[in-house]
Structure formats: structure tokens, C-alpha cells
Motif scaffolding. Structure first.
Motif, PDB file in Angstrom:
ATOM      1  N   ILE A  33       0.880  -1.166   0.000  1.00  0.00           N
ATOM      2  CA  ILE A  33       0.000   0.000   0.000  1.00  0.00           C
ATOM      3  C   ILE A  33       0.920   1.219   0.000  1.00  0.00           C
ATOM      4  CG2 ILE A  33      -1.928   1.171   1.112  1.00  0.00           C
ATOM      5  CD1 ILE A  33      -2.420  -1.808   0.198  1.00  0.00           C
ATOM      6  N   ASN A  34       0.955   1.906  -1.131  1.00  0.00           N
ATOM      7  CA  ASN A  34       1.822   3.073  -1.304  1.00  0.00           C
ATOM      8  C   ASN A  34       1.089   4.299  -0.756  1.00  0.00           C
ATOM      9  OD1 ASN A  34       3.179   4.734  -4.284  1.00  0.00           O
ATOM     10  ND2 ASN A  34       3.709   4.993  -2.156  1.00  0.00           N
ATOM     11  N   LEU A  35       1.659   4.884   0.284  1.00  0.00           N
ATOM     12  CA  LEU A  35       1.015   5.986   0.983  1.00  0.00           C
ATOM     13  C   LEU A  35       1.591   7.326   0.534  1.00  0.00           C
ATOM     14  CD1 LEU A  35      -0.951   6.894   3.235  1.00  0.00           C
ATOM     15  CD2 LEU A  35       0.874   6.445   4.890  1.00  0.00           C
ATOM     16  N   ASP A  36       0.773   8.134  -0.054  1.00  0.00           N
ATOM     17  CA  ASP A  36       1.022   9.532  -0.390  1.00  0.00           C
ATOM     18  C   ASP A  36       2.069   9.762  -1.471  1.00  0.00           C
ATOM     19  OD1 ASP A  36       0.203  12.223  -0.012  1.00  0.00           O
ATOM     20  OD2 ASP A  36       2.078  12.600   1.020  1.00  0.00           O
ATOM     21  N   ARG A  37       3.352   9.692  -1.161  1.00  0.00           N
ATOM     22  CA  ARG A  37       4.387   9.974  -2.174  1.00  0.00           C
ATOM     23  C   ARG A  37       4.497   8.759  -3.089  1.00  0.00           C
ATOM     24  NH1 ARG A  37       8.809  12.445   2.128  1.00  0.00           N
ATOM     25  NH2 ARG A  37       7.445  14.086   2.953  1.00  0.00           N
ATOM     26  N   VAL A  38       4.091   8.939  -4.318  1.00  0.00           N
ATOM     27  CA  VAL A  38       3.847   7.802  -5.199  1.00  0.00           C
ATOM     28  C   VAL A  38       5.137   7.250  -5.798  1.00  0.00           C
ATOM     29  CG1 VAL A  38       3.444   9.229  -7.250  1.00  0.00           C
ATOM     30  CG2 VAL A  38       2.342   6.979  -7.068  1.00  0.00           C
TER      31      VAL A  38
ATOM     32  N   GLY B  99      -3.555   8.643  -1.025  1.00  0.00           N
ATOM     33  CA  GLY B  99      -2.847   9.856  -0.635  1.00  0.00           C
ATOM     34  C   GLY B  99      -3.677  11.097  -0.806  1.00  0.00           C
ATOM     35  N   GLY B 100      -3.061  12.214  -0.501  1.00  0.00           N
ATOM     36  CA  GLY B 100      -3.728  13.492  -0.594  1.00  0.00           C
ATOM     37  C   GLY B 100      -3.713  14.043  -2.000  1.00  0.00           C
ATOM     38  N   ASP B 101      -4.462  15.118  -2.184  1.00  0.00           N
ATOM     39  CA  ASP B 101      -4.611  15.751  -3.494  1.00  0.00           C
ATOM     40  C   ASP B 101      -3.911  17.105  -3.454  1.00  0.00           C
ATOM     41  OD1 ASP B 101      -5.389  16.752  -5.916  1.00  0.00           O
ATOM     42  OD2 ASP B 101      -7.549  16.564  -5.572  1.00  0.00           O
ATOM     43  N   ASN B 102      -2.649  17.118  -3.847  1.00  0.00           N
ATOM     44  CA  ASN B 102      -1.886  18.365  -3.789  1.00  0.00           C
ATOM     45  C   ASN B 102      -2.443  19.412  -4.750  1.00  0.00           C
ATOM     46  OD1 ASN B 102       0.431  17.968  -1.866  1.00  0.00           O
ATOM     47  ND2 ASN B 102       0.664  16.157  -3.142  1.00  0.00           N
ATOM     48  N   TYR B 103      -2.781  18.980  -5.959  1.00  0.00           N
ATOM     49  CA  TYR B 103      -3.378  19.910  -6.919  1.00  0.00           C
ATOM     50  C   TYR B 103      -4.708  20.438  -6.368  1.00  0.00           C
ATOM     51  CZ  TYR B 103      -5.525  21.721 -11.183  1.00  0.00           C
ATOM     52  OH  TYR B 103      -6.146  22.529 -12.105  1.00  0.00           O
ATOM     53  N   GLY B 104      -5.529  19.548  -5.832  1.00  0.00           N
ATOM     54  CA  GLY B 104      -6.813  19.949  -5.269  1.00  0.00           C
ATOM     55  C   GLY B 104      -6.670  20.857  -4.068  1.00  0.00           C
ATOM     56  N   MET B 105      -5.586  20.683  -3.334  1.00  0.00           N
ATOM     57  CA  MET B 105      -5.324  21.545  -2.186  1.00  0.00           C
ATOM     58  C   MET B 105      -5.128  22.994  -2.650  1.00  0.00           C
ATOM     59  SD  MET B 105      -2.298  20.826   0.548  1.00  0.00           S
ATOM     60  CE  MET B 105      -2.070  21.772   2.040  1.00  0.00           C
ATOM     61  N   GLY B 106      -4.300  23.168  -3.673  1.00  0.00           N
ATOM     62  CA  GLY B 106      -4.104  24.501  -4.229  1.00  0.00           C
ATOM     63  C   GLY B 106      -5.355  25.050  -4.868  1.00  0.00           C
TER      64      GLY B 106
ATOM     65  N   LEU C  67      10.207  19.633  -4.649  1.00  0.00           N
ATOM     66  CA  LEU C  67       9.227  18.554  -4.503  1.00  0.00           C
ATOM     67  C   LEU C  67       8.073  18.738  -5.481  1.00  0.00           C
ATOM     68  CD1 LEU C  67       8.995  18.284  -0.603  1.00  0.00           C
ATOM     69  CD2 LEU C  67      10.345  16.868  -2.166  1.00  0.00           C
ATOM     70  N   GLU C  68       7.664  17.644  -6.109  1.00  0.00           N
ATOM     71  CA  GLU C  68       6.541  17.689  -7.042  1.00  0.00           C
ATOM     72  C   GLU C  68       5.265  18.148  -6.350  1.00  0.00           C
ATOM     73  OE1 GLU C  68       4.195  17.328 -10.462  1.00  0.00           O
ATOM     74  OE2 GLU C  68       6.369  17.504 -10.188  1.00  0.00           O
ATOM     75  N   LEU C  69       5.098  17.771  -5.091  1.00  0.00           N
ATOM     76  CA  LEU C  69       3.881  18.155  -4.369  1.00  0.00           C
ATOM     77  C   LEU C  69       3.760  19.674  -4.270  1.00  0.00           C
ATOM     78  CD1 LEU C  69       4.406  19.107  -1.100  1.00  0.00           C
ATOM     79  CD2 LEU C  69       5.190  16.756  -1.003  1.00  0.00           C
ATOM     80  N   THR C  70       4.878  20.372  -4.102  1.00  0.00           N
ATOM     81  CA  THR C  70       4.845  21.833  -4.045  1.00  0.00           C
ATOM     82  C   THR C  70       4.425  22.414  -5.385  1.00  0.00           C
ATOM     83  OG1 THR C  70       6.537  21.933  -2.324  1.00  0.00           O
ATOM     84  CG2 THR C  70       6.221  23.918  -3.648  1.00  0.00           C
ATOM     85  N   ARG C  71       4.975  21.873  -6.456  1.00  0.00           N
ATOM     86  CA  ARG C  71       4.630  22.352  -7.796  1.00  0.00           C
ATOM     87  C   ARG C  71       3.158  22.116  -8.100  1.00  0.00           C
ATOM     88  NH1 ARG C  71       9.927  20.230  -8.674  1.00  0.00           N
ATOM     89  NH2 ARG C  71       9.144  18.253  -9.481  1.00  0.00           N
ATOM     90  N   GLN C  72       2.626  20.979  -7.643  1.00  0.00           N
ATOM     91  CA  GLN C  72       1.209  20.679  -7.868  1.00  0.00           C
ATOM     92  C   GLN C  72       0.308  21.633  -7.083  1.00  0.00           C
ATOM     93  OE1 GLN C  72      -0.494  18.419  -9.902  1.00  0.00           O
ATOM     94  NE2 GLN C  72       1.509  18.346 -10.897  1.00  0.00           N
ATOM     95  N   ARG C  73       0.700  21.957  -5.868  1.00  0.00           N
ATOM     96  CA  ARG C  73      -0.102  22.893  -5.061  1.00  0.00           C
ATOM     97  C   ARG C  73      -0.136  24.271  -5.713  1.00  0.00           C
ATOM     98  NH1 ARG C  73       1.615  21.174   1.215  1.00  0.00           N
ATOM     99  NH2 ARG C  73       1.027  18.978   0.945  1.00  0.00           N
TER     100      ARG C  73
END
Length: 352
Positions: free
Chosen positions: A143-148, A160-167, A195-201
């Protein structure tokens, strides 16, 4: 740190299955009495759904990065708390490391122990893909949690969470508050730009603001998800921008520093939106005595759900409320906006 409470629920309830067009046609043309399902209908023989009742004993291995951040600490706490709810679950949790080689070694130790299923939050998804593949090839579902991971072959299910949706939701909240203001200005305090998550946000935030032509983002700084970096970078933003209407901060931990800088500069007259869902942010939102008016969730309760999923996979069970026999391959959580109006609902999930 005290454990973050995890909302209780019976089994894994992820939604209601849609009725296919074929099923509708069968119901309309069948000679069976109305309301009676055909004997060979899959709906008459659903897959066993996971619930709280004790089942097959399973050992779940849990490996994450070093808990050097409030959110990551809450991830570990939620996983432990969830596992304790089940008498049939034994949790093997590693110490955690941000060093790729060390985390790979910890996961390999769990593989050698022949745990039934692995939950992995990689410090670096790409770098740990091979050890995820190793586990899967050894017959241990991951089970891959969050960071894919870089390959879907390295996991059975990603949650995991939705970084794009968060932004996106942060931008919508700000946009709706400023939609009638001519020449509105916003600034952004991002996380770690590598981090990709920052770019997505940031992308989600920018895409949301495109719906509000009266709003312009006039400044952006990247911080490091720490109180110190949040304070330093916010001080720079405030010095450079004498007037603005809204401030979005990606992370509530660095937001503690941001609020300090704002107080030290004696600035107000704008609204601030945080990110992730720290208890300190929710407390400030509830008190309504600062510029912080909302935070967009990135729920650390995802690790509790990962334990639920791991248990169900190991026991060969499905999801309550869905017709399918198997656990979904991917589960993306929703980034709700917490405001003074709904903060009491979300306070139990706030992390320290």
C-alpha cells in the motif's frame, strides 16, 4: 506528542457503487417480479466487505520517513492508533529515515520478516520504487502511501492526498472572498520547490485564480516546511509587498513562523489561508483573532485508512458500499477547506 484521534467507522466505506446501463436494462426487461434480483446477479453474492469484526490474523509492516514534521508525526500516530483498534492486526513499524538507503534497508528487513502486507510512505517515491517492486515480487502487497512510486507495478493500492486539489480549493476560497474587489492582489508562501507536491499545489492555486480575472498573484516565495523558514520568507514577502489582500501558505507548520512575522510587522487587512490542517491553525481559525481564516486539509488520517486497506487486502476482503470484489487501485483524498463555520467538525483530526 499525543495521538491524533482517528474518526471511527465500520469497515472501509468509500462510496456508493453506480448502477451500470446493462444492469438497468436487465431490470427493465426481466420477467422476474419487480424488485427481485436475478439469481445469477453479482449483487446477490457480494464480496465479503472488511469490517471491525476479528478475522484472519495479519502482520502489517509500516515504513515511513523520519517524523521530523508535525504532519509526518501524525502519520505515524494515526497508523499506530488504527492498528490498535483491530485485535487481528500486528503492526511492525520502522524507525523511519529520510536517507534513501536506510529506508530501503528498513523495508527489506520487513520483507525478510515475511509480513503479510506493507504500507510504505517513501521519503522519495522514485528512489524507493525498486524496493516496492521487490516486495510485490515477493508476494507481499504494497500500500503506497502519499508519495507515489514511479511505477504502478510497485504497489497494489495507492492512497494519498490531493496536492493539486489543495491549491485549487485554496484559490477558490480566496477567489470567492475577493471576486468583487477590483485589482485584488495575493501572495503565496510555497513549500520546497524541488518537490513535485509543491509544484502541484502552486499549479492548482494558479488554475483556480484564472477564474477570477480581477485577482493577480504579485509575489511568491518558497520555504522549507519549517517554522524558521516560514518566518524568514514571510518577512521578506511583507517587506517587498506593502499592500495585498490575501496570503496562501502551503503548510501550517511553516505557517506558525509566518504568523509570527506578520505579528512582528504589525500587518493586517488581508486574509490568510493555511495548508495541511494543524491543530494550531484550527485553534487560530476558531478563535478568529488573527489574519488566518481558513486552512486546506491534507489529512494525516490517510495512514489510518492505509491500515484499513492493508488489513482488507491481507484478508482478501473488499470495500463496503462497492459492488467490485477488489480494493480500488488508487484512492485520492479530498482537500476540504476548514473555516470558522466547520472547524469543530475537523478539530479532532488536527495534528500538533
Amino acid at each position: 506528542m499525543p495521538q491524533s484521534p482517528v474518526p471511527s467507522r465500520r469497515g472501509i466505506l468509500l462510496g456508493t457503487a453506480a448502477v451500470s446501463a446493462g444492469a438497468v436494462l436487465t431490470a427493465c426487461t426481466s420477467n422476474e417480479p419487480a424488485g427481485k434480483k436475478p439469481a445469477n446477479s453479482p449483487a446477490n453474492d457480494p464480496a465479503p466487505a472488511a469490517d471491525d469484526r476479528p478475522g484472519k490474523a495479519v502482520t502489517i509492516g509500516f515504513a515511513g520517513p523520519q517524523a521530523d514534521h508535525g504532519w509526518l508525526n501524525a502519520i505515524n500516530d494515526n497508523a499506530r492508533a488504527r492498528a490498535k483498534k483491530y485485535s487481528d492486526v500486528t503492526l511492525e513499524i520502522t524507525e523511519g529515515s529520510n536517507d534513501t538507503a536506510a529506508q530501503i534497508g528498513q523495508i527489506q528487513t520487513l520483507i525478510n520478516k515475511k509480513v503479510d502486507v506493507l504500507v510504505i510512505l517513501p521519503a522519495d517515491g522514485k528512489a524507493l520504487t525498486q524496493v516496492g517492486l521487490q516486495a510485490m515480487r515477493a508476494g507481499i502487497p504494497v500500500i503506497n502511501l502519499d508519495r507515489v512510486f514511479a511505477s504502478p507495478q510497485a504497489y497494489r493500492c495507492w492512497i494519498g492526498g490531493d496536492n493539486y486539489g489543495m491549491g485549487l480549493n485554496a484559490g477558490r476560497y480566496i477567489g470567492e472572498h475577493l471576486k468583487n474587489k477590483t485589482g485584488a492582489k495575493v501572495i503565496e508562501l510555497a513549500g520546497v520547490d524541488s518537490l513535485e507536491l509543491t509544484r502541484q499545489r502552486t499549479k492548482g492555486f494558479d488554475d483556480a485564480l484564472k477564474n477570477y480575472p480581477n485577482i493577480t498573484k504579485v509575489a511568491r516565495q518558497a520555504a522549507d516546511f519549517t517554522v524558521e523558514s516560514g518566518q524568514a520568507k514571510t518577512a521578506q514577502l511583507l517587506q517587498a509587498q506593502s499592500d495585498f489582500d490575501a496570503f496562501w501558505n502551503h503548510d501550517d507548520d511553516q505557517g506558525v513562523g509566518a504568523l509570527r512575522a506578520i505579528a512582528q510587522a504589525g500587518r493586517d487587512g488581508f486574509l490568510m489561508v493555511g495548508g495541511a490542517g494543524a491543530k494550531s491553525a484550527m485553534d487560530a481559525i476558531k478563535a478568529d483573532d488573527s489574519v488566518l481564516k481558513a486552512t486546506v486539509l491534507y489529512p494525516p488520517t490517510m495512514s489510518a485508512s492505509a491500515i484499513d486497506i492493508a488489513r482488507a487486502v491481507a484478508q482478501g476482503k473488499g470495500v463496503g458500499g462497492l459492488a467490485e470484489l477488489e480494493i480500488p487501485a488508487t484512492i485520492t483524498l479530498y482537500s476540504a477547506v476548514v473555516t470558522k463555520d466547520n472547524v469543530d467538525q475537523y478539530l479532532p483530526t488536527g495534528f500538533s
